[in-house]
Design a protein around this motif. Sequence first.
Motif, PDB file in Angstrom:
ATOM      1  N   ALA A   1      46.998  10.910  26.872  1.00  0.00           N
ATOM      2  CA  ALA A   1      45.885  10.468  26.565  1.00  0.00           C
ATOM      3  C   ALA A   1      45.444   9.104  27.096  1.00  0.00           C
ATOM      4  N   ARG A   2      46.440   8.142  27.008  1.00  0.00           N
ATOM      5  CA  ARG A   2      46.446   6.782  27.641  1.00  0.00           C
ATOM      6  C   ARG A   2      46.387   6.688  28.998  1.00  0.00           C
ATOM      7  N   SER A   3      46.670   7.782  29.884  1.00  0.00           N
ATOM      8  CA  SER A   3      46.320   7.627  31.239  1.00  0.00           C
ATOM      9  C   SER A   3      44.856   7.319  31.394  1.00  0.00           C
ATOM     10  N   GLU A   4      44.777   6.733  32.780  1.00  0.00           N
ATOM     11  CA  GLU A   4      43.437   6.221  33.289  1.00  0.00           C
ATOM     12  C   GLU A   4      42.338   7.400  33.097  1.00  0.00           C
ATOM     13  N   HIS A   5      42.678   8.465  33.625  1.00  0.00           N
ATOM     14  CA  HIS A   5      41.548   9.474  33.597  1.00  0.00           C
ATOM     15  C   HIS A   5      42.045  10.660  32.556  1.00  0.00           C
ATOM     16  N   ILE A   6      40.896  11.286  31.798  1.00  0.00           N
ATOM     17  CA  ILE A   6      41.206  12.277  30.907  1.00  0.00           C
ATOM     18  C   ILE A   6      40.483  13.480  31.546  1.00  0.00           C
ATOM     19  N   ILE A   7      41.118  14.545  31.945  1.00  0.00           N
ATOM     20  CA  ILE A   7      40.688  15.771  32.341  1.00  0.00           C
ATOM     21  C   ILE A   7      40.384  16.925  30.980  1.00  0.00           C
ATOM     22  N   GLU A   8      41.570  16.868  30.244  1.00  0.00           N
ATOM     23  CA  GLU A   8      41.491  17.631  29.006  1.00  0.00           C
ATOM     24  C   GLU A   8      42.196  16.963  27.897  1.00  0.00           C
ATOM     25  N   CYS A   9      41.866  17.161  27.076  1.00  0.00           N
ATOM     26  CA  CYS A   9      42.526  16.563  25.541  1.00  0.00           C
ATOM     27  C   CYS A   9      41.928  17.599  24.614  1.00  0.00           C
ATOM     28  N   ARG A  10      42.645  17.924  23.513  1.00  0.00           N
ATOM     29  CA  ARG A  10      42.460  18.691  22.716  1.00  0.00           C
ATOM     30  C   ARG A  10      41.532  17.789  21.563  1.00  0.00           C
ATOM     31  N   LEU A  11      40.406  18.290  20.849  1.00  0.00           N
ATOM     32  CA  LEU A  11      39.826  17.570  20.073  1.00  0.00           C
ATOM     33  C   LEU A  11      40.501  16.960  18.791  1.00  0.00           C
TER      34      LEU A  11
ATOM     35  N   VAL B   1      49.968  -1.429  18.550  1.00  0.00           N
ATOM     36  CA  VAL B   1      50.754  -0.233  18.220  1.00  0.00           C
ATOM     37  C   VAL B   1      51.582   0.089  19.220  1.00  0.00           C
ATOM     38  N   ALA B   2      53.036   0.392  18.968  1.00  0.00           N
ATOM     39  CA  ALA B   2      53.976   0.874  19.822  1.00  0.00           C
ATOM     40  C   ALA B   2      53.766   2.351  20.033  1.00  0.00           C
ATOM     41  N   ILE B   3      53.840   2.972  20.887  1.00  0.00           N
ATOM     42  CA  ILE B   3      53.843   4.312  21.196  1.00  0.00           C
ATOM     43  C   ILE B   3      54.696   5.134  20.327  1.00  0.00           C
ATOM     44  N   ARG B   4      55.951   4.691  20.013  1.00  0.00           N
ATOM     45  CA  ARG B   4      56.835   5.346  19.257  1.00  0.00           C
ATOM     46  C   ARG B   4      56.314   5.498  17.653  1.00  0.00           C
ATOM     47  N   CYS B   5      55.774   4.174  17.437  1.00  0.00           N
ATOM     48  CA  CYS B   5      55.073   4.295  16.205  1.00  0.00           C
ATOM     49  C   CYS B   5      53.857   5.109  15.884  1.00  0.00           C
ATOM     50  N   LEU B   6      52.996   5.049  16.849  1.00  0.00           N
ATOM     51  CA  LEU B   6      51.800   5.790  17.021  1.00  0.00           C
ATOM     52  C   LEU B   6      52.177   7.341  17.028  1.00  0.00           C
ATOM     53  N   SER B   7      53.221   7.817  17.596  1.00  0.00           N
ATOM     54  CA  SER B   7      53.824   9.158  17.584  1.00  0.00           C
ATOM     55  C   SER B   7      54.103   9.634  16.098  1.00  0.00           C
ATOM     56  N   THR B   8      54.887   8.768  15.607  1.00  0.00           N
ATOM     57  CA  THR B   8      55.332   9.008  14.257  1.00  0.00           C
ATOM     58  C   THR B   8      54.439   9.242  13.218  1.00  0.00           C
ATOM     59  N   MET B   9      53.504   8.130  13.437  1.00  0.00           N
ATOM     60  CA  MET B   9      52.365   8.056  12.292  1.00  0.00           C
ATOM     61  C   MET B   9      51.369   9.087  12.391  1.00  0.00           C
ATOM     62  N   THR B  10      51.154   9.525  13.797  1.00  0.00           N
ATOM     63  CA  THR B  10      50.230  10.788  13.848  1.00  0.00           C
ATOM     64  C   THR B  10      50.818  12.133  14.039  1.00  0.00           C
ATOM     65  N   ARG B  11      52.172  12.098  14.397  1.00  0.00           N
ATOM     66  CA  ARG B  11      52.732  13.402  14.401  1.00  0.00           C
ATOM     67  C   ARG B  11      52.243  14.133  15.464  1.00  0.00           C
ATOM     68  N   LEU B  12      51.881  13.355  16.568  1.00  0.00           N
ATOM     69  CA  LEU B  12      51.795  13.572  18.034  1.00  0.00           C
ATOM     70  C   LEU B  12      52.986  13.314  18.906  1.00  0.00           C
ATOM     71  N   SER B  13      53.125  14.340  19.814  1.00  0.00           N
ATOM     72  CA  SER B  13      54.133  13.934  20.588  1.00  0.00           C
ATOM     73  C   SER B  13      53.764  12.563  21.477  1.00  0.00           C
ATOM     74  N   ALA B  14      54.855  11.977  21.952  1.00  0.00           N
ATOM     75  CA  ALA B  14      54.928  10.510  22.673  1.00  0.00           C
ATOM     76  C   ALA B  14      54.180  11.002  24.271  1.00  0.00           C
ATOM     77  N   GLY B  15      54.495  12.295  24.786  1.00  0.00           N
ATOM     78  CA  GLY B  15      54.096  12.700  25.752  1.00  0.00           C
ATOM     79  C   GLY B  15      52.578  12.891  25.870  1.00  0.00           C
ATOM     80  N   THR B  16      52.070  13.684  24.786  1.00  0.00           N
ATOM     81  CA  THR B  16      50.499  13.890  24.611  1.00  0.00           C
ATOM     82  C   THR B  16      49.756  12.454  24.396  1.00  0.00           C
ATOM     83  N   ILE B  17      50.405  11.381  23.791  1.00  0.00           N
ATOM     84  CA  ILE B  17      49.911  10.045  23.597  1.00  0.00           C
ATOM     85  C   ILE B  17      49.580   9.395  24.982  1.00  0.00           C
ATOM     86  N   LEU B  18      50.879   9.602  25.557  1.00  0.00           N
ATOM     87  CA  LEU B  18      50.535   8.970  26.976  1.00  0.00           C
ATOM     88  C   LEU B  18      49.961   9.744  28.016  1.00  0.00           C
TER      89      LEU B  18
END
Length: 87
Positions: free
Chosen positions: A56-66, A37-54
């Motif tokens: 969440a994709r980073s190696e470590h998650i410190i804070e992410c909304r449920l 899945v491409a980030i742009r597609c994931l962003s469109t389908m989930t209505r999450l911003s590409a920045g939010t997805i990126l």
Amino acid sequence: AGQVACRIWEKERHGLVNGTVRMSNSNVRKIVEEKGVAIRCLSTMTRLSAGTILRARSEHIIECRLYTLQTLAKFLECKVKDLFDEE
């Protein structure tokens, strides 16, 4: 406060702080790549911003909304707990 959290995260990432911040390892990148899945597609389908997805994709998650994790898990057809591993 955000700058302080970033500095603590950088120190923890490099092993300079002992137990100050508990991080989780993100599996989002791996799952997204497995699904092809491409980030742009994931962003469109989930209505999450590409920045939010990126973030969440980073190696470590410190804070992410449920909500973000639930939305990603639903679209990627996995469980929320599959999206990350606790250290």
